[in-house]
Design a protein around this motif. Structure first.
Motif, mmCIF file in Angstrom:
data_model
loop_
_atom_site.group_PDB
_atom_site.id
_atom_site.type_symbol
_atom_site.label_atom_id
_atom_site.label_comp_id
_atom_site.label_asym_id
_atom_site.label_seq_id
_atom_site.Cartn_x
_atom_site.Cartn_y
_atom_site.Cartn_z
ATOM 1 N N ILE A 20 10.301 -12.593 38.843
ATOM 2 C CA ILE A 20 10.585 -11.146 39.705
ATOM 3 C C ILE A 20 10.643 -11.604 41.415
ATOM 4 N N GLY A 21 9.693 -12.580 41.476
ATOM 5 C CA GLY A 21 9.462 -13.124 42.792
ATOM 6 C C GLY A 21 10.785 -13.580 43.480
ATOM 7 N N ILE A 22 11.414 -14.275 42.603
ATOM 8 C CA ILE A 22 12.819 -15.323 42.826
ATOM 9 C C ILE A 22 13.789 -14.208 43.212
ATOM 10 N N LEU A 23 13.795 -13.001 42.594
ATOM 11 C CA LEU A 23 14.810 -12.092 42.876
ATOM 12 C C LEU A 23 14.454 -11.357 44.193
ATOM 13 N N ILE A 24 13.315 -11.031 44.488
ATOM 14 C CA ILE A 24 12.806 -10.370 45.854
ATOM 15 C C ILE A 24 12.975 -11.495 46.879
ATOM 16 N N CYS A 25 12.779 -12.671 46.546
ATOM 17 C CA CYS A 25 13.010 -13.804 47.715
ATOM 18 C C CYS A 25 14.479 -13.831 47.872
ATOM 19 N N PHE A 38 2.921 -12.933 47.505
ATOM 20 C CA PHE A 38 3.018 -13.582 46.141
ATOM 21 C C PHE A 38 1.557 -14.107 45.729
ATOM 22 N N GLY A 39 1.017 -14.796 46.913
ATOM 23 C CA GLY A 39 -0.477 -15.279 46.722
ATOM 24 C C GLY A 39 -1.463 -14.152 46.193
ATOM 25 N N ARG A 40 -1.170 -12.863 47.057
ATOM 26 C CA ARG A 40 -1.913 -11.666 46.539
ATOM 27 C C ARG A 40 -1.891 -11.158 44.997
ATOM 28 N N ILE A 41 -0.594 -11.042 44.801
ATOM 29 C CA ILE A 41 -0.043 -10.656 43.470
ATOM 30 C C ILE A 41 -0.662 -11.465 42.361
ATOM 31 N N SER A 112 9.864 -19.017 49.014
ATOM 32 C CA SER A 112 8.733 -18.406 49.876
ATOM 33 C C SER A 112 8.720 -19.103 51.424
ATOM 34 N N GLY A 113 9.286 -20.388 51.112
ATOM 35 C CA GLY A 113 9.202 -20.951 52.499
ATOM 36 C C GLY A 113 8.318 -21.925 52.643
ATOM 37 N N ASN A 114 7.404 -22.435 51.670
ATOM 38 C CA ASN A 114 6.465 -23.552 51.481
ATOM 39 C C ASN A 114 7.020 -24.790 51.475
#
Length: 240
Positions: A20-25, A38-41, A112-114
Motif C-alpha cells: 500500500i505504501g508503494i502506491l501512496i509513494c 510509514f515508520g509510525r504505521i 520514501s527517500g531513504n
C-alpha cells in the motif's frame, strides 16, 4: 499457538503496509515525511501484533531541534516496529544496499527517500555520505543512523562507525542519541505481552565549531552516554 500466529500476522502486515505504501509513494515520491509516516504505521500495528509495549521518554524534545543526525542502537529487524514510533519529521534513514532487494519493502524504502549505502565500496560510501551531508545543510532534513552498522541482538552495544559523526561535524548539526532498552533479549513471543521497550531521547551533542580531529571525542561521548542510559533502563525495566 500464539508464536506461529504472530509470525504469520507480522509477515502479512509487513508486506501489506509495503504494498500500500508503494502506491501512496508513487503519488508523492521521496517526500521528506514518507519515512515518518510509514515508520509510525509499521510501529502501530507491528507492536500490537508482537505484544510489545512501547514507552517513550523525552520525545517532545525532538520538536525544535532542526536538522541533526539521530544515532540509535540497533538490535534486530524488529527495530522497525519499535523505533518507528519515534521517527521525527523530515527524517530519512541510511540502510544497507541489500535492503533494496527485499520484495515490496525495498521499493517502499527507496520511494520514501531513504538512502542506500554500500559499505564494501568505499567510493560509493563517500558519495552517499556527501549526499547525506548535503541533505542536512541544504534540504532541511535529518538523518537517522544505526551507528553500530549491524545488529547487536540486544546484547552489548557494539562500537560505532564514524560515518554518522563525520556527517554531523561537516554539516555543523547536532548528534541526537536515541536509546532503546534491550527488548530483544527479553522478548518472549509466546506470551500475550511479549516485552516492554523503553525509548529515551538524550540531549543533543553539539558539533558546531568542531573539526574532523574531534570525531573520536564525539563518538566516545555519544557511545558512553548511550551505554550508561541503556544499562540503567534495562535495570529498571527488566529487574536485572
Amino acid at each position: 499457538m500464539l508464536y506461529p500466529l504472530r509470525v504469520f500476522l507480522i509477515i502479512l502486515y509487513f508486506i501489506l503496509v509495503a504494498a500500500i505504501g508503494i502506491l501512496i509513494c508513487l503519488i508523492r515520491p521521496f517526500h521528506p515525511d514518507n519515512t515518518r509516516w510509514f515508520g509510525r504505521i509499521y510501529s502501530w500495528g507491528g507492536a500490537a501484533i508482537l505484544g510489545i509495549k512501547i514507552r517513550r521518554h523525552n520525545y517532545d524534545s525532538l520538536k525544535n531541534i532542526g536538522p541533526c543526525v539521530y544515532v540509535v542502537n540497533h538490535q534486530d529487524n524488529f527495530d522497525l516496529f519499535v523505533t518507528g514510533s519515534v521517527m521525527p519529521k523530515r527524517t530519512v534513514t541510511i540502510g544497507k544496499k541489500n535492503l533494496r532487494y527485499l520484495p515490496f519493502f525495498g521499493q517502499l524504502y527507496w520511494l520514501s527517500g531513504n538512502i542506500f549505502i554500500d559499505r564494501k565500496n568505499s567510493s560509493n560510501s563517500k558519495v552517499t555520505m556527501s549526499a547525506s551531508t548535503q541533505a542536512l545543510t541544504t534540504k532541511n532534513k535529518s538523518i537517522w543512523v544505526f551507528a553500530e552498522g549491524t545488529r547487536n541482538r540486544g546484547k552489548n552495544m557494539l562500537p560505532f562507525k564514524k560515518g554518522a559523526f563525520k556527517m554531523a561535524i561537516e554539516a555543523g548539526v547536532p548528534v541526537v542519541p536515541i536509546c532503546v532498552s534491550s527488548y530483544v533479549s527479553n522478548m518472549d513471543l509466546k506470551r500475550l505481552r511479549s516485552v516492554k521497550a523503553e525509548i529515551k531521547v538524550l540531549p543533543p551533542i553539539k558539533t558546531e565549531n568542531l573539526t574532523i580531529d574531534d570525531i573520536e571525542t564525539v563518538i566516545k561521548e555519544c557511545w558512553d552516554t548511550m551505554k550508561t542510559t541503556i544499562e540503567q533502563m534495562d535495570k529498571e525495566t527488566y529487574a536485572f
